[in-house]
Design an enzyme around this catalytic site. Sequence first.
Site, PDB file in Angstrom:
ATOM      1  N   GLY A  35       0.800  -1.233   0.000  1.00  0.00           N
ATOM      2  CA  GLY A  35       0.000   0.000   0.000  1.00  0.00           C
ATOM      3  C   GLY A  35       0.829   1.278   0.000  1.00  0.00           C
ATOM      4  O   GLY A  35       0.287   2.359   0.224  1.00  0.00           O
ATOM      5  N   LYS A  36       2.123   1.170  -0.277  1.00  0.00           N
ATOM      6  CA  LYS A  36       3.000   2.357  -0.249  1.00  0.00           C
ATOM      7  C   LYS A  36       2.485   3.455  -1.184  1.00  0.00           C
ATOM      8  O   LYS A  36       2.320   4.602  -0.776  1.00  0.00           O
ATOM      9  CB  LYS A  36       4.442   1.981  -0.671  1.00  0.00           C
ATOM     10  CG  LYS A  36       5.093   0.908   0.179  1.00  0.00           C
ATOM     11  CD  LYS A  36       6.493   0.573  -0.296  1.00  0.00           C
ATOM     12  CE  LYS A  36       6.582  -0.018  -1.691  1.00  0.00           C
ATOM     13  NZ  LYS A  36       5.909  -1.314  -1.865  1.00  0.00           N
ATOM     14  N   SER A  37       2.261   3.102  -2.452  1.00  0.00           N
ATOM     15  CA  SER A  37       1.865   4.121  -3.453  1.00  0.00           C
ATOM     16  C   SER A  37       0.499   4.698  -3.127  1.00  0.00           C
ATOM     17  O   SER A  37       0.297   5.919  -3.225  1.00  0.00           O
ATOM     18  CB  SER A  37       1.796   3.516  -4.860  1.00  0.00           C
ATOM     19  OG  SER A  37       2.988   2.904  -5.190  1.00  0.00           O
ATOM     20  N   SER A 105      12.518  -0.660  -0.680  1.00  0.00           N
ATOM     21  CA  SER A 105      13.720  -0.409   0.149  1.00  0.00           C
ATOM     22  C   SER A 105      13.864  -1.506   1.210  1.00  0.00           C
ATOM     23  O   SER A 105      13.706  -1.240   2.411  1.00  0.00           O
ATOM     24  CB  SER A 105      13.697   0.984   0.772  1.00  0.00           C
ATOM     25  OG  SER A 105      12.442   1.375   1.266  1.00  0.00           O
TER      26      SER A 105
HETATM   27  N1  LIG Z   1      11.674  -8.924  -8.336  1.00  0.00           N
HETATM   28  C1  LIG Z   1      10.918  -7.901  -7.899  1.00  0.00           C
HETATM   29  N2  LIG Z   1      10.805  -7.641  -6.565  1.00  0.00           N
HETATM   30  C2  LIG Z   1      10.069  -6.607  -6.140  1.00  0.00           C
HETATM   31  N3  LIG Z   1       9.385  -5.750  -6.948  1.00  0.00           N
HETATM   32  C3  LIG Z   1       9.451  -5.969  -8.290  1.00  0.00           C
HETATM   33  C4  LIG Z   1      10.216  -7.048  -8.812  1.00  0.00           C
HETATM   34  N4  LIG Z   1      10.094  -7.014 -10.178  1.00  0.00           N
HETATM   35  C5  LIG Z   1       9.308  -5.972 -10.471  1.00  0.00           C
HETATM   36  N5  LIG Z   1       8.915  -5.333  -9.355  1.00  0.00           N
HETATM   37  C6  LIG Z   1       8.135  -4.095  -9.355  1.00  0.00           C
HETATM   38  O1  LIG Z   1       9.041  -3.057  -8.970  1.00  0.00           O
HETATM   39  C7  LIG Z   1       8.525  -2.297  -7.910  1.00  0.00           C
HETATM   40  C8  LIG Z   1       9.550  -2.121  -6.781  1.00  0.00           C
HETATM   41  O2  LIG Z   1      10.542  -1.240  -7.130  1.00  0.00           O
HETATM   42  P1  LIG Z   1      11.378  -0.517  -5.994  1.00  0.00           P
HETATM   43  O3  LIG Z   1      12.280   0.440  -6.702  1.00  0.00           O
HETATM   44  O4  LIG Z   1      10.469   0.031  -4.969  1.00  0.00           O
HETATM   45  O5  LIG Z   1      12.223  -1.725  -5.375  1.00  0.00           O
HETATM   46  S1  LIG Z   1      13.522  -1.676  -4.411  1.00  0.00           S
HETATM   47  O6  LIG Z   1      13.270  -0.647  -3.403  1.00  0.00           O
HETATM   48  O7  LIG Z   1      14.689  -1.357  -5.220  1.00  0.00           O
HETATM   49  O8  LIG Z   1      13.621  -3.021  -3.813  1.00  0.00           O
HETATM   50  C9  LIG Z   1       7.354  -3.054  -7.358  1.00  0.00           C
HETATM   51  O9  LIG Z   1       6.371  -2.046  -7.143  1.00  0.00           O
HETATM   52  P2  LIG Z   1       5.425  -2.019  -5.853  1.00  0.00           P
HETATM   53  O10 LIG Z   1       4.492  -3.167  -6.042  1.00  0.00           O
HETATM   54  O11 LIG Z   1       4.744  -0.682  -5.992  1.00  0.00           O
HETATM   55  O12 LIG Z   1       6.264  -2.110  -4.614  1.00  0.00           O
HETATM   56  C10 LIG Z   1       6.969  -4.051  -8.420  1.00  0.00           C
HETATM   57  O13 LIG Z   1       5.882  -3.565  -9.180  1.00  0.00           O
HETATM   58  N1  LIG Z   2      -5.482  -0.134   3.503  1.00  0.00           N
HETATM   59  C1  LIG Z   2      -5.837  -0.818   2.407  1.00  0.00           C
HETATM   60  N2  LIG Z   2      -6.915  -1.597   2.423  1.00  0.00           N
HETATM   61  C2  LIG Z   2      -7.282  -2.298   1.311  1.00  0.00           C
HETATM   62  N3  LIG Z   2      -6.610  -2.284   0.135  1.00  0.00           N
HETATM   63  C3  LIG Z   2      -5.507  -1.520   0.077  1.00  0.00           C
HETATM   64  C4  LIG Z   2      -5.064  -0.759   1.196  1.00  0.00           C
HETATM   65  N4  LIG Z   2      -3.937  -0.103   0.842  1.00  0.00           N
HETATM   66  C5  LIG Z   2      -3.680  -0.441  -0.452  1.00  0.00           C
HETATM   67  N5  LIG Z   2      -4.622  -1.291  -0.918  1.00  0.00           N
HETATM   68  C6  LIG Z   2      -4.699  -1.916  -2.243  1.00  0.00           C
HETATM   69  O1  LIG Z   2      -3.578  -2.780  -2.333  1.00  0.00           O
HETATM   70  C7  LIG Z   2      -3.063  -2.791  -3.666  1.00  0.00           C
HETATM   71  C8  LIG Z   2      -1.572  -2.450  -3.622  1.00  0.00           C
HETATM   72  O2  LIG Z   2      -1.431  -1.108  -3.222  1.00  0.00           O
HETATM   73  P1  LIG Z   2      -0.231  -0.220  -3.746  1.00  0.00           P
HETATM   74  O3  LIG Z   2      -0.416   1.132  -3.161  1.00  0.00           O
HETATM   75  O4  LIG Z   2      -0.072  -0.329  -5.220  1.00  0.00           O
HETATM   76  O5  LIG Z   2       0.990  -0.959  -3.006  1.00  0.00           O
HETATM   77  P2  LIG Z   2       2.561  -0.831  -3.225  1.00  0.00           P
HETATM   78  O6  LIG Z   2       2.826   0.553  -3.781  1.00  0.00           O
HETATM   79  O7  LIG Z   2       3.139  -1.017  -1.847  1.00  0.00           O
HETATM   80  O8  LIG Z   2       2.920  -1.928  -4.163  1.00  0.00           O
HETATM   81  C9  LIG Z   2      -3.895  -1.780  -4.472  1.00  0.00           C
HETATM   82  O9  LIG Z   2      -4.862  -2.509  -5.192  1.00  0.00           O
HETATM   83  C10 LIG Z   2      -4.536  -0.918  -3.393  1.00  0.00           C
HETATM   84  O10 LIG Z   2      -5.787  -0.414  -3.792  1.00  0.00           O
END
Ligand SMILES: Nc1ncnc2c1ncn2[C@@H]1O[C@H](COP(=O)(O)OS(=O)(=O)O)[C@@H](OP(=O)(O)O)[C@H]1O
Ligand SMILES: Nc1ncnc2c1ncn2[C@@H]1O[C@H](COP(=O)(O)OP(=O)(O)O)[C@@H](O)[C@H]1O
Length: 199
Positions: A35-37, A105
């Site tokens: 849920g970071k984004s 991270s």
């Molecule tokens: N192998 C692997 N592991 C984790 N994540 C992956 C991988 N491959 C692609 N992705 C996508 O890249 C997003 C994470 O990038 P970050 O720059 O946040 O990663 S890191 O901090 O360098 O570990 C991450 O986005 P979030 O889901 O928003 O976290 C993924 O969509």
């Molecule tokens: N508190 C919450 N309750 C329910 N769903 C959530 C919550 N926070 C995030 N989500 C859902 O979880 C999914 C991943 O969220 P996202 O913000 O993309 O995560 P991340 O950036 O960490 O990968 C999305 O579909 C988002 O709508």
Amino acid sequence: MDIVWHDHKITKEVRQEQHGHKSCVIWFTGLSGSGKSSVASELERALVQQFNAKTYLLDGDNVRHGLCKDLGFTADDRVENIRRVGEISKLFVDAGLITLSAFISPFRTERRLARELLEDGEFIEVFVDTPLSECEKRDPKGLYQKAREGKIKNFTGIDSKYETPENPEIHLENGKQTIQESVEQIITYLKKHNYLASL
Ligand SMILES: Nc1ncnc2c1ncn2[C@@H]1O[C@H](COP(=O)(O)OS(=O)(=O)O)[C@@H](OP(=O)(O)O)[C@H]1O
Ligand SMILES: Nc1ncnc2c1ncn2[C@@H]1O[C@H](COP(=O)(O)OP(=O)(O)O)[C@@H](O)[C@H]1O
């Protein structure tokens, strides 16, 4: 090194005064899908709309399309990714902005190095603590499924480690509460610690 640091006339303090608030980085760390984004972008909206704050949101997916497009997901590449993002965050703090940085991270050392680039109080670590099982259930991009099938290697939480923050400024149980509740929790912290004092 034959490079000399230049001190500029318009300082961080001048910019903060112009913006009417302190600058800092709100650093979101947590698993993919935690849920970071979502929380960062709703928080940014609230800061701009309710407080007229000057902000910038740096997001892993977006930064990896440009500045870090040469990097993958090996441990070395993640270390370099977070090093760059830490330096960029520092520049945005110097520009007087409330900077929201949302990256998995996964390693404690790199988060600590990013913190150490800044002055005391300028780095607010937010642990977006959502259990792996919940992230995997959400799986909005289908990445966990691919990782389980072995189609993606080095996936955080599956075959690449995530080191839980030991002492974050803010701990969000974002598997148990709504996005809006998480946003409120951060705003309460920012108010309590006077980040929004002059707004
Ligand atoms: N192998 C692997 N592991 C984790 N994540 C992956 C991988 N491959 C692609 N992705 C996508 O890249 C997003 C994470 O990038 P970050 O720059 O946040 O990663 S890191 O901090 O360098 O570990 C991450 O986005 P979030 O889901 O928003 O976290 C993924 O969509
Ligand atoms: N508190 C919450 N309750 C329910 N769903 C959530 C919550 N926070 C995030 N989500 C859902 O979880 C999914 C991943 O969220 P996202 O913000 O993309 O995560 P991340 O950036 O960490 O990968 C999305 O579909 C988002 O709508």
